[in-house]
Design a protein around this motif. Structure first.
Motif, PDB file in Angstrom:
ATOM      1  N   GLU A  19      14.633   4.473  68.228  1.00 48.31           N
ATOM      2  CA  GLU A  19      14.537   2.993  68.016  1.00 48.31           C
ATOM      3  C   GLU A  19      15.513   2.154  68.803  1.00 48.31           C
ATOM      4  OE1 GLU A  19      14.435   2.566  63.842  1.00 48.31           O
ATOM      5  OE2 GLU A  19      12.381   2.693  63.465  1.00 48.31           O
ATOM      6  N   GLN A  20      16.537   2.784  68.881  1.00 45.94           N
ATOM      7  CA  GLN A  20      17.799   2.153  69.555  1.00 45.94           C
ATOM      8  C   GLN A  20      17.493   2.037  71.070  1.00 45.94           C
ATOM      9  OE1 GLN A  20      21.206   3.945  68.164  1.00 45.94           O
ATOM     10  NE2 GLN A  20      21.257   2.709  66.186  1.00 45.94           N
ATOM     11  N   TYR A  21      17.098   3.356  71.326  1.00 44.52           N
ATOM     12  CA  TYR A  21      16.713   3.628  72.806  1.00 44.52           C
ATOM     13  C   TYR A  21      15.522   2.764  73.239  1.00 44.52           C
ATOM     14  CZ  TYR A  21      19.835   7.692  73.294  1.00 44.52           C
ATOM     15  OH  TYR A  21      20.817   8.462  73.332  1.00 44.52           O
ATOM     16  N   ARG A  22      14.547   2.641  72.206  1.00 41.38           N
ATOM     17  CA  ARG A  22      13.241   1.773  72.686  1.00 41.38           C
ATOM     18  C   ARG A  22      13.913   0.037  72.769  1.00 41.38           C
ATOM     19  NH1 ARG A  22      10.022   0.810  67.753  1.00 41.38           N
ATOM     20  NH2 ARG A  22      11.982  -0.636  67.448  1.00 41.38           N
ATOM     21  N   ASN A  60       3.216  19.646  68.322  1.00 45.49           N
ATOM     22  CA  ASN A  60       1.862  19.220  69.039  1.00 45.49           C
ATOM     23  C   ASN A  60       2.035  17.851  69.620  1.00 45.49           C
ATOM     24  OD1 ASN A  60       0.106  21.424  69.754  1.00 45.49           O
ATOM     25  ND2 ASN A  60      -0.311  21.629  67.239  1.00 45.49           N
ATOM     26  N   THR A  61       2.339  16.975  68.477  1.00 44.53           N
ATOM     27  CA  THR A  61       2.525  15.414  68.783  1.00 44.53           C
ATOM     28  C   THR A  61       3.548  15.132  69.884  1.00 44.53           C
ATOM     29  OG1 THR A  61       1.597  14.689  66.704  1.00 44.53           O
ATOM     30  CG2 THR A  61       2.953  13.014  67.751  1.00 44.53           C
ATOM     31  N   LEU A  62       4.908  15.685  69.595  1.00 47.40           N
ATOM     32  CA  LEU A  62       5.893  15.544  70.568  1.00 47.40           C
ATOM     33  C   LEU A  62       5.488  15.941  71.828  1.00 47.40           C
ATOM     34  CD1 LEU A  62       9.011  16.353  68.411  1.00 47.40           C
ATOM     35  CD2 LEU A  62       8.124  13.956  69.044  1.00 47.40           C
ATOM     36  N   ASN A  63       5.137  17.374  71.921  1.00 51.33           N
ATOM     37  CA  ASN A  63       4.751  17.724  73.272  1.00 51.33           C
ATOM     38  C   ASN A  63       3.701  16.878  74.151  1.00 51.33           C
ATOM     39  OD1 ASN A  63       5.789  20.398  73.714  1.00 51.33           O
ATOM     40  ND2 ASN A  63       4.493  21.367  72.340  1.00 51.33           N
ATOM     41  N   GLY A  64       2.729  16.476  73.395  1.00 53.30           N
ATOM     42  CA  GLY A  64       1.832  15.542  74.041  1.00 53.30           C
ATOM     43  C   GLY A  64       2.531  14.269  74.527  1.00 53.30           C
ATOM     44  N   GLN A  65       3.658  13.788  73.644  1.00 55.54           N
ATOM     45  CA  GLN A  65       4.100  12.544  74.006  1.00 55.54           C
ATOM     46  C   GLN A  65       5.071  12.731  74.963  1.00 55.54           C
ATOM     47  OE1 GLN A  65       2.874   9.456  72.879  1.00 55.54           O
ATOM     48  NE2 GLN A  65       1.385  10.888  71.742  1.00 55.54           N
ATOM     49  N   LEU A  66       5.883  13.995  74.953  1.00 54.87           N
ATOM     50  CA  LEU A  66       6.808  14.025  76.064  1.00 54.87           C
ATOM     51  C   LEU A  66       5.921  14.478  77.458  1.00 54.87           C
ATOM     52  CD1 LEU A  66       9.251  16.713  74.490  1.00 54.87           C
ATOM     53  CD2 LEU A  66       9.654  14.289  74.781  1.00 54.87           C
ATOM     54  N   GLN A  67       4.917  14.744  77.463  1.00 52.74           N
ATOM     55  CA  GLN A  67       4.178  14.979  78.898  1.00 52.74           C
ATOM     56  C   GLN A  67       3.756  13.246  79.118  1.00 52.74           C
ATOM     57  OE1 GLN A  67       0.564  17.184  79.306  1.00 52.74           O
ATOM     58  NE2 GLN A  67       1.674  19.065  78.664  1.00 52.74           N
ATOM     59  N   SER A  68       3.498  12.507  78.341  1.00 47.72           N
ATOM     60  CA  SER A  68       3.341  11.097  78.644  1.00 47.72           C
ATOM     61  C   SER A  68       4.557  10.507  79.188  1.00 47.72           C
ATOM     62  CB  SER A  68       2.726  10.422  77.668  1.00 47.72           C
ATOM     63  OG  SER A  68       1.410  10.773  77.239  1.00 47.72           O
ATOM     64  N   LEU A  69       5.836  10.819  78.542  1.00 47.10           N
ATOM     65  CA  LEU A  69       7.167  10.419  78.963  1.00 47.10           C
ATOM     66  C   LEU A  69       7.273  10.624  80.467  1.00 47.10           C
ATOM     67  CD1 LEU A  69       9.653   8.763  77.885  1.00 47.10           C
ATOM     68  CD2 LEU A  69      10.568  10.865  77.218  1.00 47.10           C
ATOM     69  N   LEU A  74      15.440   7.162  79.867  1.00 47.38           N
ATOM     70  CA  LEU A  74      14.391   8.166  79.468  1.00 47.38           C
ATOM     71  C   LEU A  74      14.657   9.616  79.222  1.00 47.38           C
ATOM     72  CD1 LEU A  74      11.379   6.391  81.813  1.00 47.38           C
ATOM     73  CD2 LEU A  74      11.956   5.980  79.331  1.00 47.38           C
ATOM     74  N   ASN A  75      15.712   9.706  80.394  1.00 47.07           N
ATOM     75  CA  ASN A  75      16.207  11.224  80.226  1.00 47.07           C
ATOM     76  C   ASN A  75      16.744  11.361  78.620  1.00 47.07           C
ATOM     77  OD1 ASN A  75      15.781  12.430  82.628  1.00 47.07           O
ATOM     78  ND2 ASN A  75      17.146  11.423  83.615  1.00 47.07           N
ATOM     79  N   SER A  76      17.397  10.544  78.349  1.00 49.90           N
ATOM     80  CA  SER A  76      18.065  10.785  76.861  1.00 49.90           C
ATOM     81  C   SER A  76      16.980  10.650  75.778  1.00 49.90           C
ATOM     82  CB  SER A  76      18.881   9.532  76.622  1.00 49.90           C
ATOM     83  OG  SER A  76      19.967   9.655  77.475  1.00 49.90           O
ATOM     84  N   ILE A  77      16.011   9.886  75.935  1.00 47.14           N
ATOM     85  CA  ILE A  77      14.816   9.936  75.088  1.00 47.14           C
ATOM     86  C   ILE A  77      14.169  11.266  75.158  1.00 47.14           C
ATOM     87  CG2 ILE A  77      12.581   9.065  74.525  1.00 47.14           C
ATOM     88  CD1 ILE A  77      13.737   6.242  75.386  1.00 47.14           C
ATOM     89  N   ASN A  78      13.912  12.001  76.260  1.00 52.80           N
ATOM     90  CA  ASN A  78      13.482  13.250  76.470  1.00 52.80           C
ATOM     91  C   ASN A  78      14.046  14.110  75.821  1.00 52.80           C
ATOM     92  OD1 ASN A  78      11.345  14.940  78.145  1.00 52.80           O
ATOM     93  ND2 ASN A  78      13.197  15.859  78.730  1.00 52.80           N
ATOM     94  N   ASP A  79      15.650  14.194  75.750  1.00 57.00           N
ATOM     95  CA  ASP A  79      16.463  15.025  75.106  1.00 57.00           C
ATOM     96  C   ASP A  79      16.316  15.241  73.707  1.00 57.00           C
ATOM     97  OD1 ASP A  79      17.534  15.836  77.665  1.00 57.00           O
ATOM     98  OD2 ASP A  79      19.363  14.784  77.602  1.00 57.00           O
ATOM     99  N   VAL A  80      16.007  13.797  73.167  1.00 58.44           N
ATOM    100  CA  VAL A  80      15.892  13.857  71.926  1.00 58.44           C
ATOM    101  C   VAL A  80      14.569  14.478  71.272  1.00 58.44           C
ATOM    102  CG1 VAL A  80      15.536  12.049  69.853  1.00 58.44           C
ATOM    103  CG2 VAL A  80      17.486  11.823  71.631  1.00 58.44           C
ATOM    104  N   GLY A  81      13.713  14.118  72.038  1.00 59.23           N
ATOM    105  CA  GLY A  81      12.222  14.728  71.673  1.00 59.23           C
ATOM    106  C   GLY A  81      12.219  16.332  71.783  1.00 59.23           C
ATOM    107  N   LEU A  82      13.016  16.860  72.852  1.00 61.32           N
ATOM    108  CA  LEU A  82      13.166  18.244  72.982  1.00 61.32           C
ATOM    109  C   LEU A  82      13.666  18.941  71.917  1.00 61.32           C
ATOM    110  CD1 LEU A  82      13.604  19.005  76.836  1.00 61.32           C
ATOM    111  CD2 LEU A  82      11.406  19.139  75.398  1.00 61.32           C
TER     112      LEU A  82
END
Length: 414
Positions: free
Chosen positions: A116-119, A323-332, A88-96
């Protein structure tokens, strides 16, 4: 004058030898088995104690086995959750990284492929089984593969249940040996855990909603006392704004005045104990929706990742993407907190198991000692008794043989 018949004298001698033989047999059994009590008639009270102690020891053995299995299962879960946390940390890094205006559409698509690979890796971890092949995160439905991926849409569904499985580790004492995937991965609060924000889909400005938080718990609780909030911040010219509820009515502050103000780029809008940081410039008519986190306002970590993937592949403007990524990163981040909280709970259970194992190990030694005191024979004493009884029986047999061979004629001849 008391008359003693020869038959009676013989019978008495035989009875004496038989009693000696019984005692000798008992001693032989004790020496050969090492047990002071071989049948209940040897010592009824002691035999009852042995039955009771063996029952307790059998229970303790079962509890010890349960604790070993639970400890192994929980250790596997702890290791798996650690891997999930890293993923999840790696996914967060990709989003940022994706919220960089310099990223090309090709870069964003590559990031989507990476997510997709992380998922898929996350699904594998969520379907981890223990040493017996039982799923860790399916609740009590341990033979079910808890997470199933739709090969067409990429959506992940949960097929387990919401119950925790338990192991009995003592009289009246149980411990959870797993966690349902619904609580760890699925029912994750959206937003910051208290409320969620979303920029209006039809916004035309460059406003990006950033970090949010509850800065005044009392004010937030007062605002939500009558029910979940569902407010909208609507911007006017030059950054002016007003807050209305779901019915379009103005939302008042604690003094009864409508909440209004002027937003400055890079600043925050605060009301009802909430703080919403923003960047960019809103256009007149742009909106930001603010909703309480409720049971219906949740999403799975898999949905969060899929939403990020869709946003990266959409080709939408950097403002909409951010905006989308900020919202999803909060959920993450909420999902990461869920995993972290579960890790802490699992660690606490492992600590409890280790303490319980130590306690039962000490108890087993105590009960084994008590059983030995009742059941085991003092070998030195038993061997000594066996020797004495054997000698006594041989003497009795020799005396009887000698007496049996005498008669009145032997006396007259003497």
């Amino acid at each position: 004058m008391l008359r003693i018949s020869t038959a009676w004298m013989y019978q008495q001698s035989v009875n004496t030898m038989l009693n000696q033989q019984d005692a000798l047999d008992e001693s032989e059994n004790q020496v050969s088995t090492g047990n002071a009590i071989n049948v209940a008639s040897d010592n009824p009270t002691g035999a009852a104690q042995i039955v009771g102690l063996n029952h307790i020891l059998a229970q303790n053995t079962q509890y010890a086995s349960n604790m070993t299995a639970a400890n192994t299962r929980l250790s596997t879960e702890s290791s798996t959750l650690s891997s999930v946390s890293n993923l999840l940390n790696s996914i967060n890094d990709v989003g940022l990284s994706a919220m960089n205006g310099a990223m090309s559409s090709s870069d964003l698509n590559n990031m989507a492929t990476e997510l997709e690979q992380y998922r898929d890796q996350l699904v594998q971890l969520a379907n981890t089984t223990d040493a017996n092949g039982q799923a860790l995160f399916s609740g009590t439905s341990t033979t079910t593969t808890p997470f199933v991926t739709n090969s067409t849409t990429g959506a992940i569904t949960y097929t387990g249940n919401d119950q925790q499985s338990y192991s009995s580790i003592g009289t009246g004492l149980q411990i959870a040996n797993g966690d349902p995937g619904s609580s760890v991965f699925m029912n994750i609060p959206a937003g910051n855990g208290s409320f969620v924000t979303a920029a209006g889909a039809s916004n035309t400005g460059t406003l990006v909603v950033g970090a949010t938080s509850v800065t005044d718990t009392s004010a937030f609780q007062a605002a939500t006392a009558s029910g979940p909030i569902n407010d909208t911040i609507t911007f006017g010219a030059n950054g002016t704004y007003a807050v209305t509820d779901a019915a379009g009515n103005p939302v008042d502050d604690s003094s009864g005045n409508p909440i209004t103000g002027t937003y400055t780029a890079g600043g925050a809008i605060s009301f009802d104990g909430m703080s919403i940081t923003m960047s960019g410039t809103p256009a007149s008519g742009d909106t930001v929706n603010v909703q309480s986190d409720t049971a219906s306002n949740t999403q799975s970590v898999f949905t969060t990742i899929n939403n990020m993937i869709t946003a990266l592949q959409s080709g939408e403007s950097s403002t909409a993407l951010n905006n989308t990524l900020n919202g999803q990163l909060q959920s993450l981040n909420q999902a990461m907190s869920s995993v972290s909280n579960t890790e802490v709970a699992v660690g606490s259970r492992i600590s409890t198991l280790q303490q319980q194992q130590s306690n039962y190990s000490d108890l087993s030694v105590t009960y084994q000692s008590a059983l030995s005191d009742v059941q085991n024979v003092d070998m030195a004493t038993a061997i000594s008794n066996l020797s004495l009884q054997s000698t006594a029986l041989q003497a009795s047999q020799q005396v009887f043989a000698k007496i049996q061979g005498t008669s009145l004629f032997d006396y007259l001849q003497g």
